[in-house]
Write a protein that holds these residues in place. Structure first.
Motif, PDB file in Angstrom:
ATOM      1  N   THR A 209     -23.082  46.011  52.901  1.00  0.00           N
ATOM      2  CA  THR A 209     -22.346  46.026  51.640  1.00  0.00           C
ATOM      3  C   THR A 209     -21.899  44.611  51.332  1.00  0.00           C
ATOM      4  O   THR A 209     -21.319  43.933  52.200  1.00  0.00           O
ATOM      5  CB  THR A 209     -21.119  46.956  51.716  1.00  0.00           C
ATOM      6  N   ILE A 210     -22.179  44.150  50.112  1.00  0.00           N
ATOM      7  CA  ILE A 210     -21.818  42.793  49.721  1.00  0.00           C
ATOM      8  C   ILE A 210     -21.021  42.848  48.431  1.00  0.00           C
ATOM      9  O   ILE A 210     -21.102  43.801  47.655  1.00  0.00           O
ATOM     10  CB  ILE A 210     -23.059  41.902  49.547  1.00  0.00           C
ATOM     11  N   THR A 211     -20.240  41.807  48.196  1.00  0.00           N
ATOM     12  CA  THR A 211     -19.401  41.731  47.003  1.00  0.00           C
ATOM     13  C   THR A 211     -20.029  40.800  45.980  1.00  0.00           C
ATOM     14  O   THR A 211     -20.408  39.671  46.307  1.00  0.00           O
ATOM     15  CB  THR A 211     -17.994  41.211  47.360  1.00  0.00           C
ATOM     16  N   VAL A 212     -20.142  41.285  44.747  1.00  0.00           N
ATOM     17  CA  VAL A 212     -20.648  40.472  43.640  1.00  0.00           C
ATOM     18  C   VAL A 212     -19.443  39.970  42.853  1.00  0.00           C
ATOM     19  O   VAL A 212     -18.706  40.750  42.258  1.00  0.00           O
ATOM     20  CB  VAL A 212     -21.585  41.282  42.726  1.00  0.00           C
ATOM     21  N   GLU A 213     -19.237  38.666  42.870  1.00  0.00           N
ATOM     22  CA  GLU A 213     -18.088  38.084  42.191  1.00  0.00           C
ATOM     23  C   GLU A 213     -18.316  38.029  40.677  1.00  0.00           C
ATOM     24  O   GLU A 213     -19.430  38.198  40.192  1.00  0.00           O
ATOM     25  CB  GLU A 213     -17.823  36.671  42.733  1.00  0.00           C
ATOM     26  N   ARG A 214     -17.237  37.771  39.945  1.00  0.00           N
ATOM     27  CA  ARG A 214     -17.295  37.758  38.490  1.00  0.00           C
ATOM     28  C   ARG A 214     -18.296  36.737  37.947  1.00  0.00           C
ATOM     29  O   ARG A 214     -18.929  36.973  36.922  1.00  0.00           O
ATOM     30  CB  ARG A 214     -15.901  37.454  37.916  1.00  0.00           C
ATOM     31  N   ASP A 215     -18.380  35.596  38.639  1.00  0.00           N
ATOM     32  CA  ASP A 215     -19.205  34.510  38.119  1.00  0.00           C
ATOM     33  C   ASP A 215     -20.577  34.429  38.785  1.00  0.00           C
ATOM     34  O   ASP A 215     -21.281  33.428  38.661  1.00  0.00           O
ATOM     35  CB  ASP A 215     -18.481  33.171  38.290  1.00  0.00           C
ATOM     36  N   ARG A 216     -20.983  35.486  39.510  1.00  0.00           N
ATOM     37  CA  ARG A 216     -22.274  35.493  40.186  1.00  0.00           C
ATOM     38  C   ARG A 216     -23.044  36.738  39.777  1.00  0.00           C
ATOM     39  O   ARG A 216     -22.471  37.806  39.518  1.00  0.00           O
ATOM     40  CB  ARG A 216     -22.112  35.493  41.716  1.00  0.00           C
ATOM     41  N   SER A 217     -24.363  36.629  39.708  1.00  0.00           N
ATOM     42  CA  SER A 217     -25.202  37.788  39.420  1.00  0.00           C
ATOM     43  C   SER A 217     -25.504  38.550  40.703  1.00  0.00           C
ATOM     44  O   SER A 217     -25.301  38.032  41.810  1.00  0.00           O
ATOM     45  CB  SER A 217     -26.522  37.350  38.776  1.00  0.00           C
ATOM     46  N   ILE A 218     -25.991  39.775  40.555  1.00  0.00           N
ATOM     47  CA  ILE A 218     -26.404  40.531  41.748  1.00  0.00           C
ATOM     48  C   ILE A 218     -27.508  39.775  42.471  1.00  0.00           C
ATOM     49  O   ILE A 218     -27.503  39.652  43.704  1.00  0.00           O
ATOM     50  CB  ILE A 218     -26.892  41.941  41.365  1.00  0.00           C
ATOM     51  N   LEU A 219     -28.453  39.230  41.711  1.00  0.00           N
ATOM     52  CA  LEU A 219     -29.566  38.508  42.319  1.00  0.00           C
ATOM     53  C   LEU A 219     -29.083  37.310  43.120  1.00  0.00           C
ATOM     54  O   LEU A 219     -29.508  37.100  44.265  1.00  0.00           O
ATOM     55  CB  LEU A 219     -30.541  38.058  41.228  1.00  0.00           C
ATOM     56  N   GLN A 220     -28.209  36.503  42.541  1.00  0.00           N
ATOM     57  CA  GLN A 220     -27.688  35.343  43.258  1.00  0.00           C
ATOM     58  C   GLN A 220     -26.962  35.759  44.531  1.00  0.00           C
ATOM     59  O   GLN A 220     -27.108  35.122  45.582  1.00  0.00           O
ATOM     60  CB  GLN A 220     -26.732  34.563  42.347  1.00  0.00           C
ATOM     61  N   THR A 221     -26.214  36.850  44.448  1.00  0.00           N
ATOM     62  CA  THR A 221     -25.473  37.334  45.610  1.00  0.00           C
ATOM     63  C   THR A 221     -26.426  37.831  46.689  1.00  0.00           C
ATOM     64  O   THR A 221     -26.221  37.559  47.889  1.00  0.00           O
ATOM     65  CB  THR A 221     -24.509  38.453  45.189  1.00  0.00           C
ATOM     66  N   LEU A 222     -27.467  38.540  46.288  1.00  0.00           N
ATOM     67  CA  LEU A 222     -28.456  39.008  47.254  1.00  0.00           C
ATOM     68  C   LEU A 222     -29.158  37.838  47.932  1.00  0.00           C
ATOM     69  O   LEU A 222     -29.342  37.822  49.158  1.00  0.00           O
ATOM     70  CB  LEU A 222     -29.483  39.902  46.559  1.00  0.00           C
ATOM     71  N   GLU A 223     -29.545  36.847  47.158  1.00  0.00           N
ATOM     72  CA  GLU A 223     -30.234  35.687  47.721  1.00  0.00           C
ATOM     73  C   GLU A 223     -29.330  34.926  48.685  1.00  0.00           C
ATOM     74  O   GLU A 223     -29.776  34.478  49.750  1.00  0.00           O
ATOM     75  CB  GLU A 223     -30.721  34.770  46.598  1.00  0.00           C
TER      76      GLU A 223
END
Length: 333
Positions: free
Chosen positions: A258-272
């Motif tokens: 489980t990962i957190t997607v911040e307000r200023d980041r996309s899901i893709l950026q967070t996954l990468e």
């Protein structure tokens, strides 16, 4: 490189390899058509009207172009590219660098704009938007279906493949007469959408490709048409694709993470950033490459690919631009 040398990965396009420019032709003012084939003569994968391919023009420049040739031609894939005055580099590289004999990495084909079965078709093309429409008309004609084309552009000279559709052209004199409305803006103004979209036609479907202003106008005119009547393909993301949003959790079911997607980041950026490999291309929500299955949660769709029904189902998400309405989004990753 033969298609067999690059085995497909789960979720990957059908083909990924180097192709050679076998033909190059100027087909309108500022528009060049490029034919691409395998260097060793191997047949290319089949494709259907509406499909596009990715051209990897530089390490950070990947662009999508509609296939506009004959789907039955296994020897070459053809694209037509408009030189954009405000290009981010893609169209400039195609026009200046892709000459006969040069090679380019190509991925695909992929189809987010498929031609559905219908009794009647109304095709609307603006400028370079004629590229996918061209193959659709050929398919409708071959199937014996009724069709009409509204084709607009700045000038006649800037309208690619005009001789294919202009009812004065001998190749279409018998089949296109009365079914094609060619509207160069400098001669006749804008396309008369009211004349063709003013009243819903339950037996027809509308296909539109072109600049954002045309797509918005057609969407507005088709608001009272039956659901599923309108099909559009965008060159650029919707205006809400990069709007602000709250943070949320993404659960990766297969990875048990489980990962957190911040307000200023996309899901893709967070996954990468988390080391999760997701195939991507445009990163604008227009190509469909990064589509991922959703197992639970409510996606906040901000792409320009999914239809209204597909958005409502919540079964897929484009992770480059879309977010989540629910605190947690569960993905099949």
């Amino acid at each position: 490189m033969s298609p067999a040398t690059v085995p497909p990965r789960p979720g990957a396009p059908e083909w990924d390899g180097e192709l050679i420019v076998t033909e190059r032709e100027v087909v309108a003012d500022g528009v060049v058509m490029i034919a691409l084939g395998c260097p060793d003569g191997s047949p290319l994968p089949r494709w259907d009207p509406g499909a596009h391919v990715d051209l990897v023009l530089a390490p950070t420049i990947i662009r999508q172009y509609s296939l506009c040739g004959d789907p039955g031609d296994r020897a070459s894939w053809r694209i037509a590219v408009l030189r954009e005055p405000e290009s981010r580099g893609g169209s400039r590289l195609v026009h200046d660098s892709l000459i006969a004999g040069s090679t380019v990495r190509v991925r695909g084909p992929r189809n987010n704009f498929p031609l559905v079965d219908a009794d009647r078709y109304l095709f609307i093309a603006g400028g370079i938007g004629i590229t996918p429409i061209r193959t659709m008309i050929a398919a409708a004609e071959a199937a014996g279906r009724e069709w009409t084309l509204l084709y607009g552009g700045r000038t006649r000279g800037a309208m690619a493949f005009l001789n294919d559709f202009d009812d004065r052209a001998p190749t279409w004199a018998s089949s296109a007469s009365g079914r094609v409305v060619v509207t160069p803006q400098d001669e006749a103004g804008l396309l008369d959408l009211d004349a063709h979209l003013g009243a819903p036609d339950p037996g027809a479907v509308v296909y539109c490709c072109g600049p954002e202003g045309l797509l918005d106008a057609v969407e507005s005119k088709c608001a009272t048409w039956p659901p599923g009547s309108l099909h559009v393909e965008r060159f650029r993301p919707r205006g809400d694709a990069q709007s602000s949003a709250s943070r949320f959790q993404v659960e990766l079911r297969r990875s048990a993470r489980t990962i957190t997607v911040e307000r200023d980041r996309s899901i893709l950026q967070t996954l990468e950033n988390a080391g999760v490999d997701v195939l991507t291309s445009c990163e604008e929500g227009t190509c469909g490459t990064c589509m991922v299955p959703v197992l639970d949660g409510i996606p906040d769709h901000r792409d320009s690919v999914l239809t209204g029904a597909e958005r409502a189902s919540g079964e897929q998400i484009l992770v480059c631009v879309s977010r989540s309405h629910s605190p947690t989004l569960v993905l099949d990753l």
